[in-house]
Motif scaffolding. Structure first.
Motif, PDB file in Angstrom:
ATOM      1  N   VAL A 298       0.868  -1.184   0.000  1.00 53.91           N
ATOM      2  CA  VAL A 298       0.000   0.000   0.000  1.00 53.91           C
ATOM      3  C   VAL A 298       0.900   1.227   0.000  1.00 53.91           C
ATOM      4  CG1 VAL A 298      -1.849   1.200   1.203  1.00 53.91           C
ATOM      5  CG2 VAL A 298      -1.710  -1.276   1.335  1.00 53.91           C
ATOM      6  N   PRO A 299       0.891   2.022  -1.060  1.00 55.58           N
ATOM      7  CA  PRO A 299       1.787   3.186  -1.089  1.00 55.58           C
ATOM      8  C   PRO A 299       1.309   4.265  -0.121  1.00 55.58           C
ATOM      9  CG  PRO A 299       0.382   3.185  -3.015  1.00 55.58           C
ATOM     10  CD  PRO A 299       0.088   1.923  -2.285  1.00 55.58           C
ATOM     11  N   LYS A 300       2.288   5.055   0.333  1.00 52.99           N
ATOM     12  CA  LYS A 300       1.936   6.169   1.227  1.00 52.99           C
ATOM     13  C   LYS A 300       1.547   7.370   0.377  1.00 52.99           C
ATOM     14  CE  LYS A 300       5.092   4.763   4.870  1.00 52.99           C
ATOM     15  NZ  LYS A 300       6.255   5.122   5.687  1.00 52.99           N
ATOM     16  N   ILE A 301       0.636   8.151   0.899  1.00 57.77           N
ATOM     17  CA  ILE A 301       0.218   9.368   0.198  1.00 57.77           C
ATOM     18  C   ILE A 301       1.317  10.407   0.389  1.00 57.77           C
ATOM     19  CG2 ILE A 301      -1.434  11.269   0.143  1.00 57.77           C
ATOM     20  CD1 ILE A 301      -3.544   9.307   1.110  1.00 57.77           C
ATOM     21  N   LYS A 302       1.868  10.846  -0.758  1.00 62.01           N
ATOM     22  CA  LYS A 302       2.887  11.906  -0.669  1.00 62.01           C
ATOM     23  C   LYS A 302       2.562  12.934  -1.728  1.00 62.01           C
ATOM     24  CE  LYS A 302       6.713   9.878   1.533  1.00 62.01           C
ATOM     25  NZ  LYS A 302       7.666   8.920   1.570  1.00 62.01           N
ATOM     26  N   ALA A 303       2.775  14.197  -1.414  1.00 66.83           N
ATOM     27  CA  ALA A 303       2.554  15.269  -2.391  1.00 66.83           C
ATOM     28  C   ALA A 303       3.637  15.178  -3.438  1.00 66.83           C
ATOM     29  CB  ALA A 303       2.591  16.622  -1.694  1.00 66.83           C
ATOM     30  N   ALA A 304       3.286  15.386  -4.736  1.00 67.46           N
ATOM     31  CA  ALA A 304       4.251  15.286  -5.818  1.00 67.46           C
ATOM     32  C   ALA A 304       5.232  16.424  -5.738  1.00 67.46           C
ATOM     33  CB  ALA A 304       3.512  15.329  -7.155  1.00 67.46           C
ATOM     34  N   ARG A 305       6.522  16.071  -6.033  1.00 69.18           N
ATOM     35  CA  ARG A 305       7.568  17.085  -6.052  1.00 69.18           C
ATOM     36  C   ARG A 305       7.877  17.441  -7.493  1.00 69.18           C
ATOM     37  NH1 ARG A 305      10.251  14.592  -1.501  1.00 69.18           N
ATOM     38  NH2 ARG A 305       9.993  16.010   0.243  1.00 69.18           N
ATOM     39  N   ASN A 306       8.274  18.713  -7.745  1.00 67.35           N
ATOM     40  CA  ASN A 306       8.627  19.127  -9.109  1.00 67.35           C
ATOM     41  C   ASN A 306       9.981  18.557  -9.501  1.00 67.35           C
ATOM     42  OD1 ASN A 306       6.302  20.615  -9.361  1.00 67.35           O
ATOM     43  ND2 ASN A 306       7.228  22.388  -8.392  1.00 67.35           N
ATOM     44  N   ASP A 307      10.959  18.693  -8.585  1.00 64.86           N
ATOM     45  CA  ASP A 307      12.312  18.303  -8.921  1.00 64.86           C
ATOM     46  C   ASP A 307      12.970  17.809  -7.651  1.00 64.86           C
ATOM     47  OD1 ASP A 307      15.296  20.116  -9.970  1.00 64.86           O
ATOM     48  OD2 ASP A 307      14.838  17.995  -9.837  1.00 64.86           O
ATOM     49  N   ASP A 308      13.551  16.624  -7.685  1.00 62.87           N
ATOM     50  CA  ASP A 308      14.123  16.031  -6.468  1.00 62.87           C
ATOM     51  C   ASP A 308      15.247  16.864  -5.895  1.00 62.87           C
ATOM     52  OD1 ASP A 308      12.565  13.925  -5.985  1.00 62.87           O
ATOM     53  OD2 ASP A 308      13.791  12.483  -7.016  1.00 62.87           O
ATOM     54  N   TYR A 309      16.124  17.430  -6.767  1.00 63.99           N
ATOM     55  CA  TYR A 309      17.317  18.120  -6.261  1.00 63.99           C
ATOM     56  C   TYR A 309      16.980  19.527  -5.793  1.00 63.99           C
ATOM     57  CZ  TYR A 309      20.008  14.370  -8.269  1.00 63.99           C
ATOM     58  OH  TYR A 309      20.531  13.133  -8.546  1.00 63.99           O
ATOM     59  N   SER A 310      16.151  20.225  -6.559  1.00 61.30           N
ATOM     60  CA  SER A 310      15.923  21.628  -6.211  1.00 61.30           C
ATOM     61  C   SER A 310      15.089  21.754  -4.956  1.00 61.30           C
ATOM     62  CB  SER A 310      15.226  22.369  -7.349  1.00 61.30           C
ATOM     63  OG  SER A 310      13.977  21.762  -7.583  1.00 61.30           O
ATOM     64  N   SER A 311      14.229  20.797  -4.724  1.00 64.46           N
ATOM     65  CA  SER A 311      13.393  20.906  -3.529  1.00 64.46           C
ATOM     66  C   SER A 311      14.139  20.457  -2.293  1.00 64.46           C
ATOM     67  CB  SER A 311      12.118  20.088  -3.707  1.00 64.46           C
ATOM     68  OG  SER A 311      12.454  18.738  -3.877  1.00 64.46           O
ATOM     69  N   GLY A 312      15.274  19.776  -2.490  1.00 60.62           N
ATOM     70  CA  GLY A 312      16.068  19.373  -1.324  1.00 60.62           C
ATOM     71  C   GLY A 312      15.539  18.080  -0.730  1.00 60.62           C
ATOM     72  N   ARG A 313      16.150  17.011  -1.095  1.00 63.99           N
ATOM     73  CA  ARG A 313      15.681  15.720  -0.588  1.00 63.99           C
ATOM     74  C   ARG A 313      15.950  15.649   0.902  1.00 63.99           C
ATOM     75  NH1 ARG A 313      18.440  10.140  -1.836  1.00 63.99           N
ATOM     76  NH2 ARG A 313      17.181   8.867  -0.495  1.00 63.99           N
ATOM     77  N   GLN A 314      14.975  15.224   1.621  1.00 69.71           N
ATOM     78  CA  GLN A 314      15.060  15.164   3.077  1.00 69.71           C
ATOM     79  C   GLN A 314      15.880  13.964   3.475  1.00 69.71           C
ATOM     80  OE1 GLN A 314      13.831  17.376   5.266  1.00 69.71           O
ATOM     81  NE2 GLN A 314      14.651  16.254   6.968  1.00 69.71           N
ATOM     82  N   TYR A 315      16.877  14.204   4.280  1.00 73.41           N
ATOM     83  CA  TYR A 315      17.693  13.080   4.737  1.00 73.41           C
ATOM     84  C   TYR A 315      17.054  12.495   5.989  1.00 73.41           C
ATOM     85  CZ  TYR A 315      21.500  10.213   6.208  1.00 73.41           C
ATOM     86  OH  TYR A 315      22.250   9.130   6.566  1.00 73.41           O
TER      87      TYR A 315
END
Lengths: 319, 161
Positions: A298-315
């Protein structure tokens, strides 16, 4: 809905980014509010500045301490505040809390926080949020603190009478044993007279908690919401039975409203948890040399991101 | 997080040595993991795993049993106070061999139940602490380029962290 989801995701990410600092501030604010509320039981024998300083000191200790230390601090602070109103009542309340601490608080300090939270819930007339929350997120370990809190609240009405029987203004060390015995006798008689109703209410709440936990542990869609709903219904009907059969001291009109509000509160808390997207459930079957695997993803609900790098991937620390 | 983004940009700029920087990136991520673990659970896990499992369970259980025993004694005193002062019971009825034997059996039963449930809890606590320390030591060994001391015939091949 998408905007709400993005906002929710942003809030969660902001919290995870500064988790330590936010937790510190939240613990301080929580401690401040809790001990300020606790100080309301005290009388005017201690001045307001001294009271506020003590509350501030307790809040500072709360923000840096572990759950076990916080529980001991609550015991001591409640004894001190109650002692300003009635020394004998403070002694009895301290003994009750100390016994609870020895039997449960020392061994399960984190779960013991539910006891304190539930007492606060009773103060704000929304105590049922705690067992509903515990049914989903804590489980069977919450039975003891929730049950103890329910029992304690059923006899909370005795507190005012106990204080009026032995006020601090008339305190004398020579009279302490007699006054203590008088207060103890009153409390025992009240417990003996109303224990049936109290046990009925406790049983209703605990049965609702256990059933809610059992359902939320199943591998079905919306298990937590269904578990919470059924637990809420059982709580309402169970407490009604406790009032009719056991003569419990619970408001007939207020209790259902309190349960409905509690469900709302727990649903709001649930929003900040990882929410599953049941519409996109996938069933997968595979095998290795030893086992067949039947997997429900069952996938988790996540808001779509425009760009992985520019938005800053959460560590995340667990990656 | 800022260290991660800096390295990410470093990787994008230096394409010809991309493989080398990616390897550094993995090590940095592993070190960040280790630092976070050290900060939160490391100290507690070291204290737990510094004992043998049996010793840890015994020590925690002993402390638990002492506390529960004290709690039982307090409850017995409260019961005696209730019987003597509220119910006006005869003192000599409350002092008798059969009364003490019943109380002893009751306290022993409570201690047994607590020991039974708490020992499961303490063993699980030790197991998880030991597991985390194992992963911690494996990652340190990998960062230092050494073979993990936990590698053996029965262990699966270590995945790239």
């Amino acid at each position: 809905m998408i905007e709400l989801n993005k906002f929710r995701q942003k809030l969660i990410e902001t919290y995870k980014y500064s988790q330590d600092r936010i937790n510190l501030v939240l613990k301080f604010i929580g401690g401040l509010l809790f001990f300020f509320m606790l100080s309301s039981v005290s009388t005017d024998t201690i001045s307001v500045p001294k009271k506020l300083m003590f509350v501030l000191l307790c809040a500072v200790i709360t923000s840096f301490s572990s759950p076990g230390v916080f529980i001991v601090l609550c015991m001591v602070a409640s004894a001190i505040f109650i002692a300003t109103a009635s020394v004998e009542t403070a002694i009895i309340v301290f003994i009750v809390f100390f016994v609870l601490f020895l039997f449960y608080g020392r061994i399960f300090p984190k779960e013991s926080l539910l006891f304190i939270v539930m007492l606060v819930g009773y103060k704000f007339k929304i105590p049922y949020a705690v067992p509903l929350f515990a049914a989903i997120y804590v489980g069977a370990r919450s039975i003891v603190p929730v049950g103890a809190a329910v029992l304690f609240s059923q006899f909370e009405y005795c507190f005012d009478t106990m204080v009026s029987m032995s006020p601090t203004s008339g305190f004398a060390v020579t009279n302490l044993p007699d006054k203590l015995l008088e207060v103890f006798t009153y409390l025992c008689n009240e417990i003996y007279a109303h224990i049936t109703g109290a046990l009925f209410v406790m049983a209703a709440v605990l049965i609702a908690l256990i059933i809610g936990w059992a359902i939320s542990s199943l591998h079905i869609d919306h298990e937590k919401e269904i578990g919470m709903g059924i637990a809420a219904v059982i709580t309402v009907f169970g407490v009604f039975v406790a009032i009719i059969l056991g003569g419990a001291n619970v408001s007939v009109t207020g209790m259902p409203i309190s349960v409905v509000i509690s469900v709302g509160i727990v649903l709001i808390i649930r929003l900040f948890d990882d929410l599953p997207d049941y519409k996109s459930t996938e069933w997968v079957q595979f095998q290795d040399s030893n086992y067949f695997y039947y997997v429900k993803a069952v996938p988790k609900i996540k808001a779509a991101r425009n760009d992985d790098y520019s938005s800053g991937r959460q560590y995340r620390g667990d990656e | 997080m800022s260290i991660y983004i800096i390295f990410l940009n470093y990787v994008m700029i230096s394409e010809e040595t991309e493989v080398f920087y990616l390897e550094d990136l993995r090590k940095v991520r592993a070190m960040i993991n280790l630092a976070i673990y050290d900060k939160h659970e490391g100290e507690t896990d070291r204290k737990i795993t510094s004992n043998y499992k049996r010793d840890y369970v015994y020590k925690r259980g002993l402390s638990m049993r002492l506390g529960v025993f004290l709690g039982c004694i307090i409850l017995v005193l409260i019961y005696y106070a209730y019987m003597l002062f509220v119910k006006d019971a005869d003192v000599f009825q409350l002092i008798g061999e059969h009364i003490f034997i019943r109380m002893g059996i009751g306290i022993a039963a409570v201690l047994t139940i607590y020991t039974f449930f708490c020992s499961f809890s303490y063993r699980r606590e030790y197991h998880y602490a030991e597991k985390r320390m194992d992963i911690y030591e494996k990652r340190i060994s990998w960062i230092n380029g050494q073979k993990s001391k936990h590698a053996g015939k029965n262990h699966k091949k270590d995945e790239v962290i």
